[in-house]
Design an enzyme around this catalytic site. Structure first.
Site, PDB file in Angstrom:
ATOM      1  N   SER A 183      65.826 -10.372 -63.936  1.00 21.49           N
ATOM      2  CA  SER A 183      65.200 -10.938 -65.124  1.00 21.49           C
ATOM      3  C   SER A 183      63.684 -10.957 -65.070  1.00 21.49           C
ATOM      4  O   SER A 183      63.051 -12.008 -65.074  1.00 21.49           O
ATOM      5  CB  SER A 183      65.769 -12.327 -65.355  1.00 21.49           C
ATOM      6  N   ARG A 209      72.379 -15.351 -57.239  1.00 18.76           N
ATOM      7  CA  ARG A 209      73.818 -15.576 -57.341  1.00 18.76           C
ATOM      8  C   ARG A 209      74.554 -14.270 -57.147  1.00 18.76           C
ATOM      9  O   ARG A 209      74.161 -13.242 -57.707  1.00 18.76           O
ATOM     10  CB  ARG A 209      74.194 -16.155 -58.705  1.00 18.76           C
ATOM     11  N   ASP A 240      68.810 -11.153 -67.981  1.00 19.18           N
ATOM     12  CA  ASP A 240      69.703 -12.318 -68.118  1.00 19.18           C
ATOM     13  C   ASP A 240      69.960 -12.706 -69.577  1.00 19.18           C
ATOM     14  O   ASP A 240      71.039 -13.199 -69.910  1.00 19.18           O
ATOM     15  CB  ASP A 240      69.209 -13.522 -67.302  1.00 19.18           C
TER      16      ASP A 240
END
Ligand code: ADP
Ligand code: MG
Length: 453
Positions: free
Chosen positions: A144, A81, A197
């Site tokens: 992450s 993203r 994250d």
């Protein structure tokens, strides 16, 4: 779970044998939570412990008054993203974001290709959204995977998880690798912070609710973070007079297999995974794995000629073909003939034919695997509360991830297990809150904190 009337006796007995393997008793939950506290403490004391307890270099609490325009990236699950976040103050923000699919090829190819791909995505995002002025944009990079962090914008990859396995990355600083790609492509972006994250989720939720206690991810993977008093962290050589968010990397908990109730289905999954003997806790909880555990259990019943009249399908025989999302659909299937379940089995997975009893059996197996996951997922929260001495106090746990968001009764089952560990009174003070896609906002906030310092 009493088998229903449609089962033969042989079916009922075989199904019970399988579902019993997924039972986690109250006593076991308590034992896991106790062990979790011990493992947390080892991780805080020295480097190289099973639960890594990584200081995130994010210290201080959010006020909600932070302002400005920042970029964020989120890599670590199913998608990449790219986000542009405008922090408005007063706990408010606007966000523009775009998702890009990371191909399986990129996930296991050379790291340079992955970084170039990410840089290209940022470039096309900036072109489309017209944010490419002359000023250098500050970016928070949500990455992450377990890293050894040495500064807010420095992190050396320790190992890959969740299906990634790029060459030329382990042992390297992943911010430098990505910054190199930006430079090669003349993209005017500075990586101000590298963010896990879980830490991003915690900070994002804290922007509106400053006393948030933990940030948890229950999506493709499973991990959590919380605020620690650095005076209690023996391995920390920096300023001890501060609070800092610790990325626990708790998916690695119990790789010694002391307390987690591993079944033959878990062991088969582990053996066939690309990170054998690692991430046991994650493998019993996270979305990436639950469908595969279920598939293994179903095939065991097929082989015993208990299910589908002993016949599988080519699809069902294929590793990872049974998605965790199917389990959600099956668990909420309340039609009298379980037709939604039948659809998944026959139309999606090409099982030749199913009886109502078959569909009921599949539903029971899904319930057993899903219930175990939710119960085990409460143990680390209990562990953090015990360790920080907060049992009985208000505790806000911000949780992101499709598993938590969509899996039926996941939150309820976690809450039930938590009350079995801590007691109902203490459990009633704990609030689980969905913090959807918090990591983009969180990474932007952390980029802001980092570029201000
Ligand atoms: P990520 O963890 O990659 O950032 P998500 O939080 O969306 O992204 O989690 C994706 C994972 O969640 C998928 O791998 C899948 O296993 C699981 N998942 C997706 N949809 C559902 C669903 N409806 N029910 C249960 N699990 C789901
Ligand atoms: Mg995510």
């Amino acid at each position: 779970m009493a088998p229903t009337g449609n089962f033969t006796e042989a079916q009922a007995a075989a199904v019970k044998t399988v579902t019993d393997r997924f039972i986690v008793t109250t006593e076991r939950l308590q034992k896991i939570a106790e062990q979790f506290v011990l493992e947390m403490e080892k991780g805080l004391d020295h480097q190289g412990a099973t639960v890594a307890m990584i200081p995130s270099f994010v210290s201080g609490r959010c006020t909600g008054e932070e302002k400005g325009n920042f970029m964020a990236l989120d890599l670590g699950g199913t998608n990449l993203r790219v986000c542009q976040v405008n922090l408005l103050g007063g706990g408010e923000h606007t966000i523009r974001q775009q998702k890009y699919v990371v191909s399986e090829e990129l996930k296991v190819g050379p790291m340079r290709n992955l970084c170039d791909f990410i840089a290209d995505c940022v470039d096309s995002f900036l072109t489309e959204n017209g944010t490419g002025g002359n000023e250098t944009l500050q970016l928070g990079y949500t990455f992450s995977f377990p890293i050894l962090q040495t500064a807010i914008n420095r992190g050396v990859l320790k190992q890959w998880t969740k299906g990634f396995n790029c060459s030329g990355a382990v042992g390297k600083d992943v911010t430098i690798l990505l910054q190199d790609s930006f430079r090669r492509k003349n993209i005017n972006v500075n990586i101000a912070a590298i963010v896990n994250d879980t830490v991003g989720t915690l900070m994002a939720y804290a922007y509106k609710h400053p006393n948030t206690t933990m940030g948890v991810i229950m999506g493709t993977g499973f991990n959590a973070s919380y605020y620690e008093d650095m005076g209690k962290v023996k391995k920390w050589t920096g300023d001890k007079n501060q609070e800092m968010v610790i990325n626990m990397e708790c998916g690695a908990f119990d790789c010694e297999r002391r307390v987690l109730p591993m079944t033959i289905y878990d062991n088969k999954l582990d053996r066939e995974s690309i990170n054998v003997y690692q991430q046991y806790y994650e493998k019993t909880v996270a979305g990436m794995y639950l469908g595969e555990i279920t598939r293994n259990a179903l095939l065991d019943l097929v082989d015993q000629q208990i299910l589908f009249d002993g016949h599988s399908s080519r699809e069902l025989n294929r590793n990872w073909s049974f998605e965790t999302a199917y389990m959600s659909t099956i668990e909420v299937d309340e039609t009298s003939d379980l037709s939604d379940t039948g659809h998944i089995l026959e139309s999606v997975l090409n099982v030749a034919s199913t009886t109502l009893a078959d569909r009921q059996i599949v539903k029971e197996i899904c319930q057993a695997v899903g219930l175990r996951a939710a119960r085990l997922a409460s143990c680390h929260i209990a562990g953090v509360m015990k360790h920080t001495g907060k049992v009985g106090e208000e505790c806000i746990v911000a949780i992101d991830g499709s598993l938590f968001e969509f899996y039926p009764n996941f939150e309820k089952n976690m809450g039930q297990a938590l009350s079995e560990i801590l007691g109902e009174q203490a459990r009633s003070k704990v609030k689980f809150d969905l913090a959807r896609d918090g990591s983009g906002l969180g990474a932007a906030i952390i980029a802001m904190i980092a570029s201000k310092n």
